[in-house]
Design an enzyme around this catalytic site. Structure first.
Site, short mmCIF file in Angstrom:
data_model
loop_
_atom_site.label_atom_id
_atom_site.label_comp_id
_atom_site.label_asym_id
_atom_site.label_seq_id
_atom_site.Cartn_x
_atom_site.Cartn_y
_atom_site.Cartn_z
N ASP A 89 7.36 -11.03 -0.30
CA ASP A 89 6.51 -10.92 0.88
C ASP A 89 5.07 -11.17 0.39
O ASP A 89 4.81 -11.20 -0.82
CB ASP A 89 6.66 -9.52 1.48
CG ASP A 89 5.63 -9.25 2.56
OD1 ASP A 89 5.47 -10.09 3.45
OD2 ASP A 89 4.97 -8.18 2.50
N ASP A 133 1.59 -10.02 2.42
CA ASP A 133 0.67 -8.94 2.75
C ASP A 133 1.16 -7.59 2.21
O ASP A 133 2.30 -7.19 2.45
CB ASP A 133 0.50 -8.82 4.27
CG ASP A 133 -0.27 -10.00 4.84
OD1 ASP A 133 -1.27 -10.41 4.23
OD2 ASP A 133 0.13 -10.51 5.90
#
Length: 269
Positions: free
Chosen positions: A35, A37
């Site tokens: 991922d 963020d």
């Protein structure tokens, strides 16, 4: 014409083969998803872009337009507001380039750069401009075989226009992106191309939308949820409520150095 006549000279052919082999990852044994963020970077890029606005805040009327499950549409309105306030492409890039990496993350990315057995993929609900700005500034863009995220480009008026990544039928995920669909489809396609399965698939994440892709991983695969973040809590709750539902090995982390340590052991097996 006789066979072999007119073939390119040997050095040139060797160069071509070398460059091709550099781009073919069929010999890679491991696949690792990240991922972005609060996993690769220690902030949420959508929140940080507000720093580019004069006064560094959004008006209440704009914040009030957010509806759960429709974050992508909300961010499109935010980006339109930024353009109205005179925020430029350069302003946004500057903010993104300054996002701090999470603790230990640069060491993890450096570790992966030195490995030849890993295929590295990014799956994020941010957007191409935010992510590419950071990856290129940090010098790690080439590490990632693929980046799956919401497409975003600047229009002729200087506004960053973001579009949804895809549509899907998953009730668990926001309407513009289900990471499980992305992970499942990518693994299936790559296994078909390679003609054999990966030895293990890894997933490094933090958010609620990182829990969903973890559900399709098997008992030999490993998920690395950021400790005490939503992904970690959802896995823990699932283990308690539905034992056996979440099959992957779970290794929580505070610093990505812990991910490096576990990967070193698994690669040595």
């Amino acid at each position: 014409r006789p066979t072999g006549e007119g073939e390119p000279p040997r050095p040139r052919r060797t160069e071509i083969m070398a460059s091709q082999s550099a781009h073919i990852s069929s010999n890679k044994r491991f696949l690792i998803f990240f991922d972005f963020d609060e996993t690769v970077v220690d902030e949420t890029s959508d929140d940080m872009v507000v720093q580019a606005v004069p006064g560094q805040y959004l008006p209440g009327w704009l914040k009030d337009t957010y509806q759960p499950g429709h974050y992508n549409e909300y961010m499109q309105r935010v980006l339109a507001y930024l353009a109205e306030q005179g925020v430029t492409e350069s302003d946004i890039r500057t903010v993104m380039e300054k996002l701090p990496a999470t603790p230990g993350m640069l060491a993890l990315l450096q570790f992966l750069r030195n490995q030849h057995d890993f295929e590295v993929v990014l799956v994020s609900d941010a957007n191409t401009f935010f992510i590419e700005s950071w990856l290129r500034r940090t010098g790690v863009r080439q590490l990632f075989n693929r980046v799956f995220t919401n497409p975003a480009t600047f229009n002729k008026d200087g506004r960053l226009v973001m579009r949804p990544f895809h549509s899907h039928d998953c009730a668990r995920c926001p309407d513009n992106m289900c990471k499980q669909v992305i992970v499942r489809d990518y693994v299936a396609r790559r296994v078909q191309e390679k003609g054999r399965p990966y030895q293990r698939v890894f997933y490094v994440g933090d958010g609620a939308n990182d829990f969903c892709p973890g559900l399709v991983l098997g008992a030999r695969d490993v998920v690395f949820p950021r400790r005490d973040f939503p992904m970690h809590r959802l896995i823990t709750e699932t283990h308690e409520a539905m034992p056996g539902e979440f099959k992957a090995i779970t290794v929580p982390w505070v610093s990505a150095e812990e991910v490096v340590q576990r990967l070193r052991k698994l690669v040595a097996e």
